[in-house]
Design an enzyme around this catalytic site. Structure first.
Site, PDB file in Angstrom:
ATOM      1  N   TYR A  86      -2.678  -1.469  10.093  1.00  0.00           N
ATOM      2  CA  TYR A  86      -2.708  -1.646   8.642  1.00  0.00           C
ATOM      3  C   TYR A  86      -1.427  -1.093   8.031  1.00  0.00           C
ATOM      4  CZ  TYR A  86      -4.185  -1.351   3.779  1.00  0.00           C
ATOM      5  OH  TYR A  86      -4.260  -1.486   2.421  1.00  0.00           O
ATOM      6  N   SER A 114       0.859  -1.191   0.000  1.00  0.00           N
ATOM      7  CA  SER A 114       0.000   0.000   0.000  1.00  0.00           C
ATOM      8  C   SER A 114       0.887   1.230   0.000  1.00  0.00           C
ATOM      9  CB  SER A 114      -0.883   0.003   1.255  1.00  0.00           C
ATOM     10  OG  SER A 114      -1.530   1.258   1.439  1.00  0.00           O
TER      11      SER A 114
END
Length: 239
Positions: free
Chosen positions: A151, A138
């Site tokens: 995350y 990400s």
């Protein structure tokens, strides 16, 4: 990797980025096997699009072992694994009740899941003359969002895992490619599907396929929208 002629397994491909890429990769002439937890949804996607499917829960080690063996048995020519499944949660780290259970689930799914998937497939992939493992990190691996610490950390770990696997597997036929998404209009977080900040899903998937097609030797697949996160530190505007 070559954009056509592959046999590809994508766990976590019943919706969002995984499904969007599965559809485009199948249209490019690949055999695509998709995995997910919901058997009814898998059945409808198989009927509508012609995917082969397998039930898999990437948070469950035994499910990964069982599903991977089934995929290899049915598709001995499998040469691409795209480790797509992941979850994202908003957390408050001021007190343990605000983050601990969430953090444990995120690490299990986002980090242990891909590790277990690689463990399940790497010996088979090494037997193929041209194989690829695609990891999914990400932009938040490189510049954190304050609301999602676990995350961010899990995706930073995936980035370094990808770098390390690429070094270790350099003496094999297996390439390691890291897909680095920005915020995309999916259901990863509540409201993200309608976010003006997030990149439209179709635009993201189309650009990813173009990059796979035109950058066959790329180590990272970076759409233009993720570069402001990916290179903030290098530009000197990370803060």
């Amino acid at each position: 990797m070559d954009i056509s002629g592959n046999t590809i397994f994508i766990p976590g491909a019943t919706s969002g980025i995984g499904l969007a890429l599965a559809l485009r990769l199948r249209a490019k002439g690949n055999t695509v096997v998709i995995g997910g937890r919901r058997t009814e949804l898998l059945g409808s996607l198989a009927a509508e699009h012609g995917f082969d499917t397998v039930r898999i829960d990437t948070a469950d080690a035994e499910s990964i072992r069982t599903a991977s063996a089934e995929v290899i048995r049915r598709h001995p020519d499998l040469n691409v694994l795209i480790a797509m499944a992941g979850i994202m949660r908003v957390e408050d780290w001021h007190h343990p009740e605000g983050f601990l259970a969430s953090a444990e689930e995120i690490v299990t799914t986002n980090l242990l899941g891909p590790i277990r998937l690689v463990a399940a497939f790497v010996e088979h992939l090494r037997t193929r003359p041209d194989a690829t493992i695609v990891t999914v990190s990400s932009g938040l691996a490189f510049a954190p969002l304050a609301a999602t610490p676990s995350y961010n950390a899990s995706k930073a770990a995936i980035h370094m895992l990808s770098e390390s696997l690429r070094l270790q597997l350099a003496d094999t036929s297996v390439k390691v490619v890291e897909l680095v998404p920005p915020s995309v209009q999916t259901a990863l977080l509540p409201g993200q599907e309608d976010s003006d900040f997030a990149m439209p899903l179709d635009d993201f998937a189309d650009e990813v396929i173009t990059l796979f097609d035109t950058q066959a030797e790329a180590r990272e697949i970076q759409v233009e929208n993720v570069k402001f996160l990916r290179y903030g530190e290098a530009r000197g505007d990370y803060d």
